[in-house]
Design an enzyme around this catalytic site. Structure first.
Site, PDB file in Angstrom:
ATOM      1  N   LYS A   1     -66.110 -15.709  73.980  1.00 20.14           N
ATOM      2  CA  LYS A   1     -65.809 -16.871  74.836  1.00 20.14           C
ATOM      3  C   LYS A   1     -66.923 -17.902  74.718  1.00 20.14           C
ATOM      4  O   LYS A   1     -66.676 -19.096  74.569  1.00 20.14           O
ATOM      5  CB  LYS A   1     -65.644 -16.429  76.301  1.00 20.14           C
TER       6      LYS A   1
ATOM      7  N   GLN B   1     -65.961 -11.709  84.375  1.00 25.57           N
ATOM      8  CA  GLN B   1     -65.413 -10.745  83.424  1.00 25.57           C
ATOM      9  C   GLN B   1     -65.089  -9.431  84.142  1.00 25.57           C
ATOM     10  O   GLN B   1     -65.950  -8.859  84.818  1.00 25.57           O
ATOM     11  CB  GLN B   1     -66.424 -10.521  82.284  1.00 25.57           C
TER      12      GLN B   1
ATOM     13  N   ASP C   1     -58.884 -19.131  84.534  1.00 28.83           N
ATOM     14  CA  ASP C   1     -58.072 -17.970  84.143  1.00 28.83           C
ATOM     15  C   ASP C   1     -56.661 -18.073  84.741  1.00 28.83           C
ATOM     16  O   ASP C   1     -55.742 -17.412  84.272  1.00 28.83           O
ATOM     17  CB  ASP C   1     -58.709 -16.677  84.682  1.00 28.83           C
TER      18      ASP C   1
END
Ligand code: NAP
Length: 302
Positions: free
Chosen positions: A54, A98, A121
Protein backbone atom coordinates in the site's frame (compact mmCIF):
# COMPACT_ATOMS: atom_id res chain seq x y z
CA UNK A 1 -13.27 -19.93 -28.65
CA UNK A 2 -11.13 -18.48 -25.91
CA UNK A 3 -12.57 -15.66 -23.79
CA UNK A 4 -11.10 -12.17 -23.66
CA UNK A 5 -8.88 -11.96 -20.58
CA UNK A 6 -9.71 -9.09 -18.22
CA UNK A 7 -6.34 -8.47 -16.63
CA UNK A 8 -6.28 -6.62 -13.34
CA UNK A 9 -2.55 -6.09 -13.74
CA UNK A 10 -3.11 -4.04 -16.93
CA UNK A 11 -6.13 -2.12 -15.59
CA UNK A 12 -4.14 -1.33 -12.43
CA UNK A 13 -1.43 0.31 -14.55
CA UNK A 14 -3.99 2.37 -16.47
CA UNK A 15 -5.68 3.61 -13.29
CA UNK A 16 -2.48 4.31 -11.37
CA UNK A 17 -1.21 6.39 -14.29
CA UNK A 18 -4.47 8.37 -14.29
CA UNK A 19 -4.20 8.93 -10.52
CA UNK A 20 -0.52 9.97 -10.75
CA UNK A 21 -1.36 12.51 -13.46
CA UNK A 22 -4.26 13.96 -11.48
CA UNK A 23 -2.21 14.18 -8.27
CA UNK A 24 0.49 16.14 -10.14
CA UNK A 25 -2.17 18.51 -11.55
CA UNK A 26 -3.77 18.99 -8.14
CA UNK A 27 -0.38 19.68 -6.57
CA UNK A 28 0.18 22.40 -9.16
CA UNK A 29 -3.26 23.86 -8.49
CA UNK A 30 -3.49 23.59 -4.67
CA UNK A 31 0.11 23.12 -3.52
CA UNK A 32 -1.06 19.98 -1.67
CA UNK A 33 -1.16 16.22 -2.26
CA UNK A 34 -3.43 13.53 -0.78
CA UNK A 35 -2.25 11.99 2.49
CA UNK A 36 -2.77 8.37 3.52
CA UNK A 37 -1.92 6.87 6.90
CA UNK A 38 -1.64 3.14 7.49
CA UNK A 39 -1.77 2.03 11.10
CA UNK A 40 -0.14 -1.35 11.69
CA UNK A 41 -0.42 -2.93 15.13
CA UNK A 42 2.17 -5.67 15.68
CA UNK A 43 4.15 -7.53 13.05
CA UNK A 44 1.88 -10.12 11.47
CA UNK A 45 3.89 -11.03 8.31
CA UNK A 46 0.87 -10.96 5.96
CA UNK A 47 -0.17 -7.54 7.35
CA UNK A 48 3.38 -6.20 6.98
CA UNK A 49 3.45 -7.27 3.34
CA UNK A 50 0.00 -5.70 2.58
CA UNK A 51 0.99 -2.46 4.28
CA UNK A 52 4.31 -2.36 2.41
CA UNK A 53 2.50 -2.74 -0.91
CA UNK A 54 0.00 0.00 0.00
CA UNK A 55 2.82 2.37 0.92
CA UNK A 56 4.79 1.62 -2.24
CA UNK A 57 1.70 2.27 -4.36
CA UNK A 58 0.87 5.49 -2.50
CA UNK A 59 4.41 6.77 -3.07
CA UNK A 60 4.23 5.81 -6.71
CA UNK A 61 1.16 7.98 -7.32
CA UNK A 62 2.61 10.93 -5.42
CA UNK A 63 0.70 10.78 -2.12
CA UNK A 64 2.17 11.58 1.27
CA UNK A 65 2.21 8.25 3.09
CA UNK A 66 2.65 7.67 6.79
CA UNK A 67 3.22 4.17 8.05
CA UNK A 68 2.37 4.32 11.72
CA UNK A 69 3.67 1.14 13.38
CA UNK A 70 2.35 0.42 16.85
CA UNK A 71 3.35 -2.16 19.42
CA UNK A 72 1.05 -5.20 19.75
CA UNK A 73 0.59 -4.12 23.38
CA UNK A 74 -1.03 -0.77 22.54
CA UNK A 75 -4.22 -0.28 24.54
CA UNK A 76 -7.59 0.20 22.86
CA UNK A 77 -7.76 3.65 24.42
CA UNK A 78 -4.40 4.70 22.95
CA UNK A 79 -5.33 3.36 19.53
CA UNK A 80 -8.60 5.32 19.64
CA UNK A 81 -6.61 8.44 20.57
CA UNK A 82 -4.29 7.85 17.60
CA UNK A 83 -7.26 7.62 15.24
CA UNK A 84 -8.67 10.80 16.73
CA UNK A 85 -5.34 12.53 16.02
CA UNK A 86 -5.49 11.57 12.34
CA UNK A 87 -9.22 12.38 12.13
CA UNK A 88 -8.24 15.94 13.07
CA UNK A 89 -5.18 16.18 10.83
CA UNK A 90 -6.02 18.14 7.64
CA UNK A 91 -3.06 16.68 5.75
CA UNK A 92 -4.53 13.17 6.09
CA UNK A 93 -7.32 12.20 3.71
CA UNK A 94 -7.35 8.45 4.24
CA UNK A 95 -6.98 6.37 7.42
CA UNK A 96 -6.40 2.65 7.22
CA UNK A 97 -6.16 0.30 10.16
CA UNK A 98 -4.64 -2.97 9.00
CA UNK A 99 -6.58 -6.00 10.28
CA UNK A 100 -6.38 -8.31 12.14
CA UNK A 101 -5.88 -6.43 15.42
CA UNK A 102 -4.67 -8.12 18.64
CA UNK A 103 -7.40 -9.91 20.62
CA UNK A 104 -7.57 -7.31 23.42
CA UNK A 105 -8.76 -4.68 20.91
CA UNK A 106 -12.32 -4.52 19.58
CA UNK A 107 -11.83 -3.99 15.82
CA UNK A 108 -15.42 -2.83 15.32
CA UNK A 109 -14.92 -0.06 17.87
CA UNK A 110 -11.67 0.98 16.17
CA UNK A 111 -13.03 0.97 12.61
CA UNK A 112 -16.15 2.86 13.69
CA UNK A 113 -13.95 5.57 15.25
CA UNK A 114 -12.51 6.52 11.86
CA UNK A 115 -14.06 9.69 10.44
CA UNK A 116 -16.41 8.35 7.70
CA UNK A 117 -15.05 11.07 5.39
CA UNK A 118 -11.55 9.54 5.76
CA UNK A 119 -12.72 5.91 5.68
CA UNK A 120 -11.14 5.08 2.30
CA UNK A 121 -11.73 1.35 2.87
CA UNK A 122 -15.47 2.11 2.78
CA UNK A 123 -16.39 -0.20 5.68
CA UNK A 124 -17.72 2.37 8.17
CA UNK A 125 -21.49 1.90 8.67
CA UNK A 126 -22.03 5.45 7.41
CA UNK A 127 -20.34 4.57 4.12
CA UNK A 128 -22.18 1.26 3.91
CA UNK A 129 -25.42 3.27 4.26
CA UNK A 130 -24.29 5.80 1.65
CA UNK A 131 -23.51 2.95 -0.75
CA UNK A 132 -26.98 1.50 -0.19
CA UNK A 133 -28.62 4.84 -1.02
CA UNK A 134 -26.41 5.19 -4.11
CA UNK A 135 -25.97 8.12 -6.51
CA UNK A 136 -24.45 11.32 -5.11
CA UNK A 137 -24.63 9.94 -1.56
CA UNK A 138 -21.72 7.56 -2.22
CA UNK A 139 -18.31 8.75 -1.07
CA UNK A 140 -16.22 5.59 -0.96
CA UNK A 141 -17.21 2.24 -2.38
CA UNK A 142 -15.28 -0.58 -0.67
CA UNK A 143 -12.12 -1.27 -2.67
CA UNK A 144 -12.57 -4.85 -3.93
CA UNK A 145 -16.17 -4.32 -5.16
CA UNK A 146 -15.14 -0.95 -6.65
CA UNK A 147 -12.33 -2.77 -8.47
CA UNK A 148 -14.74 -5.40 -9.79
CA UNK A 149 -17.12 -2.78 -11.17
CA UNK A 150 -14.23 -0.85 -12.73
CA UNK A 151 -12.99 -4.03 -14.47
CA UNK A 152 -16.42 -4.78 -15.90
CA UNK A 153 -16.79 -1.22 -17.20
CA UNK A 154 -13.26 -0.99 -18.63
CA UNK A 155 -13.70 -4.36 -20.35
CA UNK A 156 -16.63 -2.77 -22.21
CA UNK A 157 -19.23 -5.18 -20.80
CA UNK A 158 -22.82 -3.87 -20.93
CA UNK A 159 -24.27 -3.74 -17.41
CA UNK A 160 -27.59 -2.04 -18.08
CA UNK A 161 -30.32 -4.67 -18.06
CA UNK A 162 -27.74 -7.44 -17.59
CA UNK A 163 -28.49 -10.41 -15.36
CA UNK A 164 -25.82 -10.28 -12.67
CA UNK A 165 -25.40 -13.26 -10.37
CA UNK A 166 -23.17 -12.81 -7.32
CA UNK A 167 -21.97 -15.97 -5.58
CA UNK A 168 -21.30 -15.06 -1.93
CA UNK A 169 -22.91 -12.60 0.50
CA UNK A 170 -19.98 -11.33 2.58
CA UNK A 171 -19.92 -7.74 3.80
CA UNK A 172 -16.65 -7.06 2.00
CA UNK A 173 -17.43 -8.45 -1.46
CA UNK A 174 -20.78 -10.14 -2.18
CA UNK A 175 -23.28 -7.74 -0.58
CA UNK A 176 -21.59 -4.48 -1.64
CA UNK A 177 -20.96 -5.50 -5.28
CA UNK A 178 -24.57 -6.72 -5.57
CA UNK A 179 -25.76 -3.41 -4.16
CA UNK A 180 -23.55 -1.44 -6.54
CA UNK A 181 -24.67 -3.30 -9.66
CA UNK A 182 -28.37 -2.78 -8.89
CA UNK A 183 -28.07 1.01 -8.52
CA UNK A 184 -29.43 3.43 -11.06
CA UNK A 185 -26.48 4.80 -12.99
CA UNK A 186 -23.56 4.07 -15.28
CA UNK A 187 -21.76 0.76 -14.81
CA UNK A 188 -24.85 -0.59 -13.03
CA UNK A 189 -28.62 -0.76 -13.79
CA UNK A 190 -28.37 -4.56 -13.62
CA UNK A 191 -30.84 -7.16 -12.41
CA UNK A 192 -29.05 -8.79 -9.50
CA UNK A 193 -29.33 -12.15 -7.75
CA UNK A 194 -27.19 -13.11 -4.74
CA UNK A 195 -26.61 -16.81 -4.10
CA UNK A 196 -25.01 -18.53 -1.09
CA UNK A 197 -24.75 -21.86 0.74
CA UNK A 198 -28.52 -22.06 1.32
CA UNK A 199 -29.42 -21.40 -2.30
CA UNK A 200 -31.36 -24.35 -3.71
CA UNK A 201 -29.98 -24.61 -7.24
CA UNK A 202 -26.72 -22.72 -7.57
CA UNK A 203 -26.05 -23.99 -11.09
CA UNK A 204 -29.43 -22.83 -12.43
CA UNK A 205 -28.82 -19.27 -11.16
CA UNK A 206 -25.27 -19.13 -12.51
CA UNK A 207 -26.43 -20.34 -15.92
CA UNK A 208 -28.68 -17.25 -16.27
CA UNK A 209 -25.87 -14.79 -15.61
CA UNK A 210 -24.67 -12.35 -18.25
CA UNK A 211 -22.19 -11.25 -15.59
CA UNK A 212 -21.17 -13.87 -13.04
CA UNK A 213 -19.27 -12.58 -10.00
CA UNK A 214 -17.90 -15.35 -7.81
CA UNK A 215 -16.65 -14.63 -4.28
CA UNK A 216 -17.08 -17.86 -2.32
CA UNK A 217 -13.53 -18.88 -1.40
CA UNK A 218 -14.06 -22.43 -2.73
CA UNK A 219 -11.53 -23.50 -5.38
CA UNK A 220 -13.16 -24.56 -8.64
CA UNK A 221 -16.72 -24.18 -7.25
CA UNK A 222 -18.13 -22.87 -10.53
CA UNK A 223 -18.15 -25.54 -13.21
CA UNK A 224 -17.83 -24.69 -16.90
CA UNK A 225 -21.33 -26.00 -17.64
CA UNK A 226 -22.74 -23.38 -15.22
CA UNK A 227 -21.50 -20.58 -17.45
CA UNK A 228 -23.73 -18.98 -20.07
CA UNK A 229 -21.88 -18.85 -23.40
CA UNK A 230 -20.41 -15.37 -23.86
CA UNK A 231 -20.87 -14.33 -20.21
CA UNK A 232 -18.47 -12.07 -18.34
CA UNK A 233 -16.96 -14.05 -15.45
CA UNK A 234 -15.32 -12.23 -12.56
CA UNK A 235 -13.49 -14.64 -10.26
CA UNK A 236 -12.79 -12.98 -6.92
CA UNK A 237 -11.65 -16.17 -5.18
CA UNK A 238 -8.07 -16.44 -4.05
CA UNK A 239 -7.42 -19.93 -2.72
CA UNK A 240 -4.06 -21.39 -1.75
CA UNK A 241 -4.05 -24.91 -3.10
CA UNK A 242 -0.37 -25.79 -2.61
CA UNK A 243 3.13 -24.42 -3.02
CA UNK A 244 5.72 -24.33 -5.81
CA UNK A 245 9.21 -22.99 -6.38
CA UNK A 246 9.15 -19.63 -8.13
CA UNK A 247 11.13 -19.58 -11.40
CA UNK A 248 11.97 -15.93 -10.78
CA UNK A 249 13.20 -16.06 -7.18
CA UNK A 250 13.85 -19.76 -6.53
CA UNK A 251 11.77 -19.41 -3.35
CA UNK A 252 8.73 -21.40 -2.32
CA UNK A 253 5.49 -19.55 -3.19
CA UNK A 254 1.81 -20.34 -2.89
CA UNK A 255 -0.10 -21.84 -5.80
CA UNK A 256 -3.30 -19.81 -6.13
CA UNK A 257 -6.55 -20.92 -7.66
CA UNK A 258 -9.82 -19.09 -8.16
CA UNK A 259 -13.41 -20.15 -7.48
CA UNK A 260 -13.95 -20.88 -11.18
CA UNK A 261 -12.52 -23.76 -13.21
CA UNK A 262 -10.58 -21.26 -15.34
CA UNK A 263 -9.15 -23.48 -18.10
CA UNK A 264 -12.53 -24.90 -19.04
CA UNK A 265 -14.50 -21.69 -18.32
CA UNK A 266 -12.41 -19.57 -20.68
CA UNK A 267 -13.61 -21.70 -23.60
CA UNK A 268 -17.24 -20.74 -22.85
CA UNK A 269 -17.17 -17.24 -21.33
CA UNK A 270 -16.96 -14.08 -23.44
CA UNK A 271 -14.56 -12.49 -20.97
CA UNK A 272 -12.96 -13.72 -17.77
CA UNK A 273 -10.56 -12.63 -15.04
CA UNK A 274 -7.55 -14.86 -14.28
CA UNK A 275 -6.34 -15.83 -10.80
CA UNK A 276 -3.83 -14.50 -9.92
CA UNK A 277 -3.61 -11.21 -11.84
CA UNK A 278 -7.36 -10.54 -12.04
CA UNK A 279 -9.34 -8.88 -9.25
CA UNK A 280 -6.40 -9.11 -6.80
CA UNK A 281 -4.40 -6.09 -8.04
CA UNK A 282 -7.54 -3.92 -8.13
CA UNK A 283 -8.06 -3.62 -4.36
CA UNK A 284 -5.02 -1.46 -3.57
CA UNK A 285 -5.55 0.43 -6.83
CA UNK A 286 -9.04 1.47 -5.75
CA UNK A 287 -7.69 2.45 -2.35
CA UNK A 288 -5.61 5.05 -4.20
CA UNK A 289 -8.68 6.18 -6.14
CA UNK A 290 -10.66 6.55 -2.89
CA UNK A 291 -7.86 8.53 -1.21
CA UNK A 292 -7.69 10.90 -4.18
CA UNK A 293 -11.49 11.30 -4.02
CA UNK A 294 -11.27 12.05 -0.30
CA UNK A 295 -8.67 14.77 -0.99
CA UNK A 296 -10.95 16.30 -3.61
CA UNK A 297 -13.96 16.25 -1.25
CA UNK A 298 -11.90 17.84 1.53
CA UNK A 299 -10.69 20.61 -0.79
CA UNK A 300 -14.08 21.37 -2.33
CA UNK A 301 -12.99 19.98 -5.70
CA UNK A 302 -15.73 17.36 -5.93
P1 NAP B 1 -16.45 -15.12 3.00
O1 NAP B 1 -16.65 -14.02 3.97
O2 NAP B 1 -15.94 -16.43 3.46
O3 NAP B 1 -17.83 -15.35 2.22
C1 NAP B 1 -17.98 -16.38 1.30
C2 NAP B 1 -19.40 -16.38 0.79
O4 NAP B 1 -19.52 -17.41 -0.18
C3 NAP B 1 -20.44 -16.67 1.86
O5 NAP B 1 -21.54 -15.81 1.69
C4 NAP B 1 -20.82 -18.11 1.63
O6 NAP B 1 -22.17 -18.39 1.88
C5 NAP B 1 -20.59 -18.25 0.13
N1 NAP B 1 -20.24 -19.63 -0.19
C6 NAP B 1 -19.20 -20.37 0.30
N2 NAP B 1 -19.24 -21.60 -0.22
C7 NAP B 1 -20.30 -21.66 -1.03
C8 NAP B 1 -20.89 -22.68 -1.82
N3 NAP B 1 -20.37 -23.92 -1.86
N4 NAP B 1 -22.00 -22.39 -2.52
C9 NAP B 1 -22.55 -21.16 -2.47
N5 NAP B 1 -22.05 -20.16 -1.73
C10 NAP B 1 -20.95 -20.40 -1.03
O7 NAP B 1 -15.47 -14.70 1.82
P2 NAP B 1 -15.07 -13.26 1.19
O8 NAP B 1 -14.31 -12.48 2.20
O9 NAP B 1 -16.25 -12.66 0.53
O10 NAP B 1 -14.04 -13.76 0.08
C11 NAP B 1 -14.43 -14.65 -0.94
C12 NAP B 1 -13.19 -15.00 -1.76
O11 NAP B 1 -12.69 -13.81 -2.37
C13 NAP B 1 -12.03 -15.58 -0.97
O12 NAP B 1 -11.34 -16.53 -1.76
C14 NAP B 1 -11.13 -14.38 -0.72
O13 NAP B 1 -9.78 -14.74 -0.56
C15 NAP B 1 -11.33 -13.62 -2.00
N6 NAP B 1 -11.09 -12.18 -1.87
C16 NAP B 1 -10.24 -11.61 -2.79
C17 NAP B 1 -9.98 -10.25 -2.72
C18 NAP B 1 -9.06 -9.65 -3.72
O14 NAP B 1 -8.68 -10.29 -4.66
N7 NAP B 1 -8.65 -8.43 -3.61
C19 NAP B 1 -10.58 -9.46 -1.75
C20 NAP B 1 -11.48 -10.06 -0.86
C21 NAP B 1 -11.74 -11.44 -0.94
P3 NAP B 1 -22.83 -18.33 3.38
O15 NAP B 1 -23.00 -16.87 3.68
O16 NAP B 1 -24.12 -19.03 3.22
O17 NAP B 1 -21.85 -18.99 4.30
Amino acid sequence: MSAKLIKGTDIREEILEEVTKEVAELKEKTGKVPGLVTILVGENPASVSYVTLKIKTAHRVGFTEIQDNQSPDISEEDLLALIDKYNNDDTINGILVQLPLPKHIDDKKILNAIDPDKDVDGFHPVNVGRLMIGGDEVKFAPCTPAGIQEMIVRAGVETSGAEVVVVGRSNIVGKPIANMMVQKGPGANSTVTIVHTRTKDLAAHCKRADILIVAAGVPGLVKPEWIKPGACVIDVGVNRVGTKISEKTGKEVAVLRGDVDFDAAKEIAGSITPVPGGVGPMTITMLMVNTLKSFKFANGLM
